[in-house]
Design a protein around this motif. Sequence first.
Motif, PDB file in Angstrom:
ATOM      1  N   VAL A  79       2.448 -17.478 -10.621  1.00 41.84           N
ATOM      2  CA  VAL A  79       1.820 -17.193  -9.330  1.00 41.84           C
ATOM      3  C   VAL A  79       2.588 -16.090  -8.609  1.00 41.84           C
ATOM      4  O   VAL A  79       1.998 -15.159  -8.049  1.00 41.84           O
ATOM      5  N   GLN A  80       3.907 -16.156  -8.656  1.00 39.47           N
ATOM      6  CA  GLN A  80       4.721 -15.127  -8.019  1.00 39.47           C
ATOM      7  C   GLN A  80       4.452 -13.758  -8.644  1.00 39.47           C
ATOM      8  O   GLN A  80       4.284 -12.768  -7.939  1.00 39.47           O
ATOM      9  N   ALA A  81       4.406 -13.691  -9.959  1.00 41.85           N
ATOM     10  CA  ALA A  81       4.136 -12.419 -10.640  1.00 41.85           C
ATOM     11  C   ALA A  81       2.769 -11.869 -10.236  1.00 41.85           C
ATOM     12  O   ALA A  81       2.615 -10.663 -10.021  1.00 41.85           O
ATOM     13  N   HIS A  82       1.788 -12.750 -10.119  1.00 36.53           N
ATOM     14  CA  HIS A  82       0.440 -12.327  -9.716  1.00 36.53           C
ATOM     15  C   HIS A  82       0.460 -11.693  -8.328  1.00 36.53           C
ATOM     16  O   HIS A  82      -0.083 -10.601  -8.132  1.00 36.53           O
ATOM     17  N   TYR A  83       1.090 -12.347  -7.375  1.00 33.50           N
ATOM     18  CA  TYR A  83       1.099 -11.813  -6.011  1.00 33.50           C
ATOM     19  C   TYR A  83       2.013 -10.601  -5.863  1.00 33.50           C
ATOM     20  O   TYR A  83       1.734  -9.709  -5.062  1.00 33.50           O
ATOM     21  N   GLU A  84       3.059 -10.517  -6.654  1.00 32.97           N
ATOM     22  CA  GLU A  84       3.878  -9.297  -6.656  1.00 32.97           C
ATOM     23  C   GLU A  84       3.060  -8.124  -7.187  1.00 32.97           C
ATOM     24  O   GLU A  84       3.138  -7.014  -6.663  1.00 32.97           O
ATOM     25  N   TYR A  85       2.263  -8.378  -8.226  1.00 36.84           N
ATOM     26  CA  TYR A  85       1.386  -7.331  -8.753  1.00 36.84           C
ATOM     27  C   TYR A  85       0.376  -6.905  -7.683  1.00 36.84           C
ATOM     28  O   TYR A  85       0.154  -5.719  -7.464  1.00 36.84           O
ATOM     29  N   LEU A  86      -0.242  -7.885  -7.020  1.00 37.25           N
ATOM     30  CA  LEU A  86      -1.206  -7.553  -5.966  1.00 37.25           C
ATOM     31  C   LEU A  86      -0.549  -6.740  -4.856  1.00 37.25           C
ATOM     32  O   LEU A  86      -1.151  -5.788  -4.343  1.00 37.25           O
ATOM     33  N   ALA A  87       0.663  -7.106  -4.469  1.00 35.29           N
ATOM     34  CA  ALA A  87       1.378  -6.374  -3.419  1.00 35.29           C
ATOM     35  C   ALA A  87       1.646  -4.936  -3.856  1.00 35.29           C
ATOM     36  O   ALA A  87       1.448  -3.993  -3.078  1.00 35.29           O
ATOM     37  N   ASP A  88       2.098  -4.756  -5.091  1.00 41.15           N
ATOM     38  CA  ASP A  88       2.338  -3.408  -5.613  1.00 41.15           C
ATOM     39  C   ASP A  88       1.040  -2.611  -5.667  1.00 41.15           C
ATOM     40  O   ASP A  88       0.998  -1.433  -5.289  1.00 41.15           O
ATOM     41  N   HIS A  89      -0.024  -3.250  -6.119  1.00 42.56           N
ATOM     42  CA  HIS A  89      -1.326  -2.593  -6.199  1.00 42.56           C
ATOM     43  C   HIS A  89      -1.800  -2.174  -4.802  1.00 42.56           C
ATOM     44  O   HIS A  89      -2.257  -1.047  -4.615  1.00 42.56           O
ATOM     45  N   ASP A  90      -1.678  -3.065  -3.838  1.00 39.23           N
ATOM     46  CA  ASP A  90      -2.073  -2.732  -2.468  1.00 39.23           C
ATOM     47  C   ASP A  90      -1.282  -1.538  -1.938  1.00 39.23           C
ATOM     48  O   ASP A  90      -1.840  -0.664  -1.270  1.00 39.23           O
ATOM     49  N   ALA A  91       0.015  -1.498  -2.229  1.00 42.39           N
ATOM     50  CA  ALA A  91       0.848  -0.382  -1.776  1.00 42.39           C
ATOM     51  C   ALA A  91       0.389   0.934  -2.412  1.00 42.39           C
ATOM     52  O   ALA A  91       0.331   1.969  -1.741  1.00 42.39           O
ATOM     53  N   ILE A  92       0.038   0.894  -3.681  1.00 36.48           N
ATOM     54  CA  ILE A  92      -0.459   2.098  -4.362  1.00 36.48           C
ATOM     55  C   ILE A  92      -1.774   2.554  -3.741  1.00 36.48           C
ATOM     56  O   ILE A  92      -1.962   3.741  -3.454  1.00 36.48           O
ATOM     57  N   ILE A  93      -2.687   1.625  -3.507  1.00 35.00           N
ATOM     58  CA  ILE A  93      -3.981   1.968  -2.915  1.00 35.00           C
ATOM     59  C   ILE A  93      -3.795   2.542  -1.511  1.00 35.00           C
ATOM     60  O   ILE A  93      -4.456   3.516  -1.140  1.00 35.00           O
ATOM     61  N   GLU A  94      -2.886   1.965  -0.723  1.00 31.09           N
ATOM     62  CA  GLU A  94      -2.609   2.494   0.614  1.00 31.09           C
ATOM     63  C   GLU A  94      -2.113   3.935   0.544  1.00 31.09           C
ATOM     64  O   GLU A  94      -2.520   4.785   1.343  1.00 31.09           O
ATOM     65  N   LYS A  95      -1.240   4.230  -0.406  1.00 36.05           N
ATOM     66  CA  LYS A  95      -0.721   5.591  -0.567  1.00 36.05           C
ATOM     67  C   LYS A  95      -1.821   6.547  -1.010  1.00 36.05           C
ATOM     68  O   LYS A  95      -1.913   7.672  -0.518  1.00 36.05           O
ATOM     69  N   LEU A  96      -2.661   6.102  -1.933  1.00 36.53           N
ATOM     70  CA  LEU A  96      -3.773   6.949  -2.373  1.00 36.53           C
ATOM     71  C   LEU A  96      -4.742   7.224  -1.230  1.00 36.53           C
ATOM     72  O   LEU A  96      -5.218   8.356  -1.071  1.00 36.53           O
ATOM     73  N   ASP A  97      -5.017   6.208  -0.423  1.00 36.24           N
ATOM     74  CA  ASP A  97      -5.896   6.395   0.734  1.00 36.24           C
ATOM     75  C   ASP A  97      -5.297   7.395   1.722  1.00 36.24           C
ATOM     76  O   ASP A  97      -6.008   8.231   2.280  1.00 36.24           O
ATOM     77  N   ALA A  98      -3.979   7.321   1.926  1.00 37.05           N
ATOM     78  CA  ALA A  98      -3.313   8.261   2.823  1.00 37.05           C
ATOM     79  C   ALA A  98      -3.417   9.684   2.273  1.00 37.05           C
ATOM     80  O   ALA A  98      -3.656  10.632   3.031  1.00 37.05           O
ATOM     81  N   LEU A  99      -3.264   9.835   0.960  1.00 42.52           N
ATOM     82  CA  LEU A  99      -3.389  11.163   0.354  1.00 42.52           C
ATOM     83  C   LEU A  99      -4.810  11.710   0.505  1.00 42.52           C
ATOM     84  O   LEU A  99      -4.995  12.894   0.748  1.00 42.52           O
ATOM     85  N   LYS A 100      -5.795  10.829   0.347  1.00 38.05           N
ATOM     86  CA  LYS A 100      -7.178  11.252   0.508  1.00 38.05           C
ATOM     87  C   LYS A 100      -7.429  11.761   1.913  1.00 38.05           C
ATOM     88  O   LYS A 100      -8.133  12.744   2.115  1.00 38.05           O
ATOM     89  N   LYS A 101      -6.845  11.078   2.898  1.00 36.86           N
ATOM     90  CA  LYS A 101      -7.047  11.469   4.298  1.00 36.86           C
ATOM     91  C   LYS A 101      -6.506  12.852   4.609  1.00 36.86           C
ATOM     92  O   LYS A 101      -7.038  13.537   5.448  1.00 36.86           O
ATOM     93  N   ILE A 102      -5.447  13.226   3.910  1.00 37.26           N
ATOM     94  CA  ILE A 102      -4.891  14.559   4.165  1.00 37.26           C
ATOM     95  C   ILE A 102      -5.327  15.566   3.111  1.00 37.26           C
ATOM     96  O   ILE A 102      -4.866  16.701   3.098  1.00 37.26           O
ATOM     97  N   GLY A 103      -6.219  15.136   2.222  1.00 39.21           N
ATOM     98  CA  GLY A 103      -6.824  16.049   1.263  1.00 39.21           C
ATOM     99  C   GLY A 103      -5.993  16.410   0.068  1.00 39.21           C
ATOM    100  O   GLY A 103      -6.233  17.431  -0.577  1.00 39.21           O
ATOM    101  N   LEU A 104      -5.004  15.582  -0.290  1.00 39.03           N
ATOM    102  CA  LEU A 104      -4.158  15.897  -1.443  1.00 39.03           C
ATOM    103  C   LEU A 104      -4.589  15.205  -2.721  1.00 39.03           C
ATOM    104  O   LEU A 104      -3.997  15.393  -3.755  1.00 39.03           O
ATOM    105  N   GLU A 105      -5.615  14.384  -2.643  1.00 38.77           N
ATOM    106  CA  GLU A 105      -6.085  13.677  -3.829  1.00 38.77           C
ATOM    107  C   GLU A 105      -7.590  13.627  -3.747  1.00 38.77           C
ATOM    108  O   GLU A 105      -8.161  13.490  -2.693  1.00 38.77           O
TER     109      GLU A 105
END
Length: 99
Positions: A72-98
């Motif tokens: 369960v811990q590994a699952h939620y750590e993966y979800l947390a990492d995934h969420d952080a990646i998606i947040e960064k990608l969304d930020a890049l999209k907002k400034i037009g770098l991705e």
Amino acid sequence: MNRSEANVDILKQYTERANEIIGERTPDEQKYGREVIRWMRKGKTIAKAIAKANEKYPSEALQVNSDNLAEVQAHYEYLADHDAIIEKLDALKKIGLES
């Protein structure tokens, strides 16, 4: 293939693989998962984070024990990492770098 196309391909592959790992979740399951992650980011142990999420979303409550806690811990750590990646990608999209 130019660099931009390669980046898009890598991002597409990542997203597809992440979706396979995470699977489809109901809106309530997503809220529960965000609550667990929120408490983990505040420094709570996985057991405490789940207990807090169970209080807020009793219909989605997980029962963990020593047999499944690591999984369960590994699952939620993966979800947390995934969420952080998606947040960064969304930020890049907002400034037009991705794209």
